[in-house]
Design an enzyme around this catalytic site. Structure first.
Site, PDB file in Angstrom:
ATOM      1  N   ASP A   1     -15.233  33.415 -41.545  1.00 18.40           N
ATOM      2  CA  ASP A   1     -16.345  32.790 -40.813  1.00 18.40           C
ATOM      3  C   ASP A   1     -17.675  33.297 -41.400  1.00 18.40           C
ATOM      4  O   ASP A   1     -18.634  33.574 -40.671  1.00 18.40           O
ATOM      5  CB  ASP A   1     -16.266  33.066 -39.306  1.00 18.40           C
ATOM      6  CG  ASP A   1     -17.098  32.056 -38.500  1.00 18.40           C
ATOM      7  OD1 ASP A   1     -17.743  31.179 -39.109  1.00 18.40           O
ATOM      8  OD2 ASP A   1     -17.105  32.158 -37.254  1.00 18.40           O
TER       9      ASP A   1
ATOM     10  N   HIS B   1     -12.591  29.440 -43.904  1.00 18.96           N
ATOM     11  CA  HIS B   1     -13.687  29.242 -42.947  1.00 18.96           C
ATOM     12  C   HIS B   1     -14.955  29.922 -43.440  1.00 18.96           C
ATOM     13  O   HIS B   1     -15.174  31.110 -43.200  1.00 18.96           O
ATOM     14  CB  HIS B   1     -13.270  29.800 -41.579  1.00 18.96           C
ATOM     15  CG  HIS B   1     -14.179  29.401 -40.463  1.00 18.96           C
ATOM     16  ND1 HIS B   1     -13.712  29.004 -39.232  1.00 18.96           N
ATOM     17  CD2 HIS B   1     -15.523  29.323 -40.376  1.00 18.96           C
ATOM     18  CE1 HIS B   1     -14.735  28.704 -38.447  1.00 18.96           C
ATOM     19  NE2 HIS B   1     -15.851  28.891 -39.121  1.00 18.96           N
TER      20      HIS B   1
HETATM   21 ZN   LIG Z   1     -16.910  28.491 -34.998  1.00 16.08          ZN
HETATM   22 ZN   LIG Z   2     -17.725  29.069 -38.244  1.00 16.07          ZN
END
Ligand SMILES: [Zn+2]
Ligand SMILES: [Zn+2]
Lengths: 312, 431
Positions: B309, B64
């Site tokens: 992320d 991610h």
């Molecule tokens: Zn997200």
């Molecule tokens: Zn993300």
């Protein structure tokens, strides 16, 4: 006591001693406003910028008068009219302001923490004139000044704050300020308007308005905004006033010497019945008068007033 | 050309190996591996890497990341993101589709892959959009996207709010072997929110985002996975409630996998005190009980993978009022050291940590991972002892938005190899 603080950002960061000094100073400032010539030279040569991202006639006027009574040069910038602000980030604006070498910047902003941000990037003092739903320390200080003036003390008083606590910077700053000075604060409002974890500010939550105002020395009614229907925070103003409005009948539950406050502007007939708003318990106009005194005190203190005072 | 990595602690979660030994690389592939033994090179031209005191692991996989290209190259490019990944010990990443234009068609997918090949560092596997323009109205051409090289679909950056679209995405994806990744957020509940809802948000005067904004959609997606019998992968799990729902679903045999990010197991909402925009992300940092639940879930496997992320932003997006600041933090260059803190704290074994950071995300995305003979030599060598202070100024990423600035951490990648080619070497290693 020396006032060493550069900025006035919120009530949480002020100590009990500092609050006491501000209130004492404000009391002595009040006398100036009663003179035939309402001006002292204390802040002559100092520049105060009133920087309002959000419209607010009352608070801005109050600061402006305070600055003028101390002979400071004050300058107003509002976000809606100023090309200084349009299309610029707050940081750009801060840098522009810095270049003008103001001594004090008074900031009203719709976002929480904006004055803290400005204070980090400016050498001049920053006074928070209201940031989002976070804090409105000068309002809390003028409220505390008014109560102390009327009651002689802040210690041991029961203060009931009623209304939209979640969206009120006045409520937050008053919760923090009054509890710090030894008052007992009870908040009340529809559960939709009660922020999570408000108890962590040292206040208690009353289940209904009658419980909240029972035995209260001070009742502070917050303004209810019709837009609140949008987030499903309330059903109708009519129902709100029936269950959460301050009426003469409800007032009987409070102490006989109870005082009513409101940060204004009021919705008569919604959060407060007209006969209560204009009745003998109301100290709403005293709040306005003290607002100027508290703001004079703050300008004086952050401008290094204590040091200059000996000279003047 | 052979390379012999000698005397390292070989950790390969794919086969459950954790033992000292040697690993031989020949022409970019693993030519021999002897956990618990040694290898002698057979050719004349053999390069040696002394890995004593180091871990020799399959390359880390970050499932991610946001590499911002195309569209926001001032924040990150596929090349700079790849450099950051390599420096963090990653040999493969999965890029989210919320670029500009959105990766919702084969051309953009191919563009990303071409840029990654030009950068020539780590393997970049694009995740494409579920819906055209991430608008939640029309299904993307999953078949075309898969053929172009996408490995997953997601509207990450936004949730798929329409439950029917989510149902169809799960069903349709199974025809093309694409994993569906869900960014779980009930927008009506999170609207206007800037941090976790609770006492701290109340005190700071910031509008809150309740945990329920996430867990409601986690529960919805679990129901849809049960209905469709197609696996759903839950991105960036941040709350105890989501963890409980995923744990229950797994016990019931529902096909669901999950990831969390280092900031959710390392930090709580307290990091935003002082209106620090470097601690602003979506979902927001939560409370200590949530952090502990996430840790526990990583230990017991309820949360399968650690993903960063990685969301680089420039100062333009971060040096502003807190509520106006963009969500997201960079993570590639701090993920492994923060994971190693969990090992130091006794929560995970080294083998478990490496599994959560390589084999598990690879399995979810259907990618190869492991140290078997014949596999591509995607390898990271980790010095578990080296101490350092996080300094964003030294990041390979263009993003400087880290909440870990100034942290003292122990352990990081010292050499990263993709297909036998060294793509990162710590200045102090092997000289
Ligand atoms: Zn997200
Ligand atoms: Zn993300």
């Amino acid at each position: 006591m020396q006032f060493a603080r550069k900025d006035i950002l919120d009530m949480e960061s002020l100590s009990v001693e500092e609050i006491r000094l501000i209130l004492d100073t404000a009391e002595s400032m009040k006398e100036i406003s009663r003179r035939p010539i309402k001006k002292v030279p204390t802040l002559r040569g100092k520049t105060v910028i009133l920087f309002f991202y959000e419209p607010s006639t009352r608070t801005r006027m109050s600061f402006d008068i305070a600055a003028k009574r101390l002979s400071a040069d004050s300058l107003s910038i509002s976000a809606s009219t100023s090309s200084l602000v349009k299309g610029e980030t707050l940081l750009d604006t801060a840098r522009n302001l810095e270049a003008m070498h103001p001594d004090i910047v008074i900031l009203r902003h719709s976002r929480a923490g904006a004055p803290h941000f400005l204070a980090r990037h400016l050498k001049s003092s920053v006074i928070n004139a209201g940031d989002g739903i976070h804090a409105h320390p000068t309002q809390a200080l003028l409220d505390m000044m008014t109560v102390r003036e009327k009651k002689g003390t802040l210690e041991g008083l029961k203060i009931a704050i009623v209304g939209d606590i979640a969206h009120s910077r006045v409520a937050r700053s008053n919760c923090a300020g009054f509890t710090k000075m030894g008052s007992q604060v009870v908040v009340c409002g529809p559960p939709t308007m009660m922020p999570t974890g408000i108890e962590s500010l040292g206040v208690s939550v009353a289940p209904d308005i009658d419980t909240a105002i029972e035995g209260a020395d001070i009742i502070m009614m917050l303004r209810i905004q019709k837009e609140r229907q949008k987030g499903f925070l309330m059903a109708t103003e009519r129902e709100y006033s029936r269950f959460f409005g301050l009426t003469p009948e409800r007032l009987e539950k409070a102490r006989p010497d109870v005082l009513i406050m409101h940060p204004g502007p009021m919705n008569r007939g919604v959060e407060i019945a007209p006969e209560v708003a204009d009745g003998p318990y109301s100290i709403i106009l005293d709040q306005v008068t003290n607002g100027v005194a508290v703001r004079m005190a703050l300008l004086f203190l952050v401008a290094g007033g204590a040091r200059h005072a000996d000279v003047d | 050309m052979q390379t012999l990595i000698k005397g390292g602690r070989i950790i390969d979660p794919a086969r459950g190996i954790d033992a000292a030994g040697d690993l031989l690389i020949d022409s970019g592939t693993i030519a021999g591996i002897e956990p618990g033994g040694s290898i002698e090179p057979d050719g004349d031209h053999c390069q040696f890497i002394d890995a004593r005191g180091k871990w020799v692991c399959p390359g880390l996989v970050d499932m991610h990341v946001h590499f911002r290209q195309p569209g926001e190259e001032y924040k990150e490019t596929i090349a700079t993101g790849s450099r950051a990944a390599a420096a963090g010990g990653f040999t493969a990443v999965c890029t989210m589709p919320n670029t500009s234009p959105v990766n919702d068609c084969a051309e953009v997918t191919r563009f990303i892959i071409e840029q990654a090949e030009a950068a020539g560092l780590v393997r970049v596997y694009p995740a494409a959009a579920i819906s055209r323009g991430l608008e939640g109205r029309q299904l993307c051409e999953f078949g075309e996207l898969a053929a172009a090289g996408a490995v997953a679909v997601t509207d990450d950056g936004r949730p798929v709010s329409d439950p029917l679209l989510m149902r169809r995405a799960l069903e349709y994806s199974s025809a093309f072997g694409l994993r569906v990744i869900s960014h779980c957020e009930e927008l009506e509940l999170s609207a206007g929110g800037a941090m976790n809802e609770g006492a701290l948000a109340t005190a700071m005067g910031l509008p809150g985002i309740p945990c329920a904004a996430e867990s409601i959609m986690v529960m919805r997606d679990i129901s849809l996975a049960r209905l469709t019998e197609v696996a759903v992968h839950i991105a960036h799990v941040s709350t105890a409630e989501s963890v409980a729902a995923i744990r229950r679903a797994k016990e019931e045999g529902i096909p669901v996998t999950a990831e969390t990010a280092p900031h959710y197991f390392s930090l709580t909402e307290k990091a935003v005190e002082g209106y620090d925009t470097h601690a602003k992300m979506n979902p927001p940092l939560r409370c200590e009980q949530d952090r502990l639940a996430v840790c526990e879930a990583l230990a017991d496997g309820t949360i399968d993978a650690i993903a960063t992320d990685h969301a680089p932003h420039s100062e333009l997006e971060k040096l502003v009022e807190f509520q106006l600041a963009a969500n997201g933090v960079v993570g590639l260059e701090t993920s492994l050291p923060l994971g190693l803190k969990l090992v130091a704290g006794g929560l995970l074994s080294p083998l478990q940590l490496i599994e959560r950071m390589s084999a598990a995300p690879a399995r979810i995305l259907g990618l190869p991972s492991g140290l078997r003979k014949g596999m591509a030599a995607d390898i990271v060598i980790i010095d578990p002892e080296v101490e350092f202070t996080v300094s964003a100024a030294g990041f390979r990423s263009k993003g400087r938005n880290t909440p870990f600035e100034g942290w003292s951490l122990r352990g990081r990648a010292v050499l990263t190899m993709v297909g036998g080619k060294t793509v990162y070497r710590d200045a102090g290693f092997g000289q």
